[in-house]
Design an enzyme around this catalytic site. Structure first.
Site, PDB file in Angstrom:
ATOM      1  N   LYS A 114     -59.579  85.611 -16.404  1.00 21.27           N
ATOM      2  CA  LYS A 114     -59.635  86.659 -16.864  1.00 21.27           C
ATOM      3  C   LYS A 114     -58.878  87.866 -15.989  1.00 21.27           C
ATOM      4  O   LYS A 114     -58.022  88.595 -16.705  1.00 21.27           O
ATOM      5  CB  LYS A 114     -61.159  87.200 -16.797  1.00 21.27           C
ATOM      6  N   LYS A 130     -60.044  77.329 -33.031  1.00 26.58           N
ATOM      7  CA  LYS A 130     -61.503  77.994 -33.188  1.00 26.58           C
ATOM      8  C   LYS A 130     -61.466  79.502 -33.756  1.00 26.58           C
ATOM      9  O   LYS A 130     -60.610  80.226 -33.537  1.00 26.58           O
ATOM     10  CB  LYS A 130     -62.307  77.856 -32.042  1.00 26.58           C
ATOM     11  N   LYS A 138     -62.664  85.962 -31.904  1.00 25.25           N
ATOM     12  CA  LYS A 138     -62.213  87.386 -32.093  1.00 25.25           C
ATOM     13  C   LYS A 138     -61.168  87.578 -31.593  1.00 25.25           C
ATOM     14  O   LYS A 138     -60.406  88.648 -31.592  1.00 25.25           O
ATOM     15  CB  LYS A 138     -63.537  88.196 -31.730  1.00 25.25           C
TER      16      LYS A 138
END
Ligand code: TRP
Length: 328
Positions: free
Chosen positions: A111, A194, A197
């Protein structure tokens, strides 16, 4: 009955992959264990900085959890920020985990690298300490998580062991469990990825609250494969396989059996769209009812918060007593 904790961040709208892959199993399993579900809004703060959105997203997610069928009399659904014990225990967790251990978390490294030119908060780094607090506060024995979260459950265990060793037996040692396999739903425009979002566009994502017409349109435009035969072949025909899996999941069948009922891609797309519309209709109806009845929704959330707080407060008191902080 095991105490089971699952948590979900109030970021992004709930899509078909979330529903068929996870939420539906939460509902079917809610009576098998003593289940707690946290809406972890403080974790979302590590990446959310626009004022005014977090509360709405939290309330919307709560409405969704009830709408899909979690029973407020059975499952304990709570909002992390409503219980001060999470923040309080998180600090103690930060003092029980080492800088080196946190530095090894792959999620932090990923991240932080992705946000390279962005603001990387210290919270992104200490995130696992807050997660450890979430888990240990509820004496959770089992934490169902995907592979991306296993390392966070391991570090929670290590923290609990270290604390118990330092201050005496206080925390239950949790273990990561593999959630009951739900359907693996892929992006309708990119059926080897997959449904997520973080996809490039919205055209391949079915949101639980999408209008029926939008759902049908997205299915009609779903990417299929070369050839024209309807067979269930994940590797060779990923687009068709995805439609078959979704249709099977929506109609309590198997992709193999479903494939036998169709000879054309077009008919399969239409059927999958119609089945998903039908499956989601009652959820959307219940969601609309709840989101328009703020009083009732708030009451349901408060009920979960109160049940959760009884457990969380007792655990925090135990931790304080074990450390020997001066009682007020
Ligand atoms: N980190 C988890 C995720 O991103 C969310 C989470 C926060 C969590 N606290 C938790 C999951 C406690 C399980 C238990 O998905």
């Amino acid at each position: 009955m095991a105490r089971v904790l699952s948590c979900i961040q109030p970021t992004g709208d709930v899509h078909l992959g979330n529903y068929l892959g996870a939420l539906r199993n939460w509902v079917s399993g809610q009576r098998e264990n003593d289940v707690f579900h946290g809406i972890v809004d403080l974790h979302a703060l590590t990446v959310t900085e626009t004022p005014g959105v977090l509360g709405d997203q939290t309330l919307s997610l709560a409405a969704m959890l009830f709408a899909v069928g979690l029973d407020p009399d059975v499952a304990t659904i709570f909002v992390q920020s409503h219980l001060p014990q999470h923040s309080q225990l998180a600090w103690i967790m930060e003092c029980t985990v080492s800088f080196g251990e946190l530095s090894r978390m792959t999620q932090f490294k990923d991240k932080a690298a992705k946000r390279e030119s962005d603001f990387v908060s210290a919270g992104l780094f200490t995130y696992p300490a807050l997660q450890a607090a979430d888990i240990l506060l509820y004496d959770a024995q089992e934490v169902p998580v995907g592979d991306d979260q296993r390392q966070h459950i391991e570090i929670t265990r290590d923290i609990a062991i270290r604390f118990n060793h330092r201050f005496g037996d206080t925390f239950v040692l949790p273990k990561a469990v593999t959630p009951k396999a739900g359907a693996r739903v892929m992006d309708l425009q990119n059926p080897t990825a997959k449904m997520s979002k973080s996809a490039d566009g919205e055209a391949g994502i079915i949101y639980v609250l999408d209008e029926p017409a939008a759902i049908e349109r997205k299915f009609k435009r779903a990417v299929t494969d070369s050839g024209s035969e309807v067979v269930y072949d994940r590797a060779g025909k990923p687009g068709v396989a995805n439609l078959l899996e979704i249709l099977a999941a929506a109609t309590a069948s198997t992709p193999e059996a479903t494939a036998k009922n169709y000879t054309q891609y077009g008919a399969l797309k239409t059927a999958a769209g119609a089945a998903v519309v039908e499956m989601l209709a009652p959820i959307r109806r219940r969601y609309d009812e709840l989101i328009n009845d703020r009083g009732e929704l708030t009451r349901l959330v408060r009920r979960g918060d109160e049940r959760a707080e009884v457990v969380a407060a007792a655990t925090l008191a135990r931790a304080h007593a074990a450390i020997g902080v001066l009682p007020r």
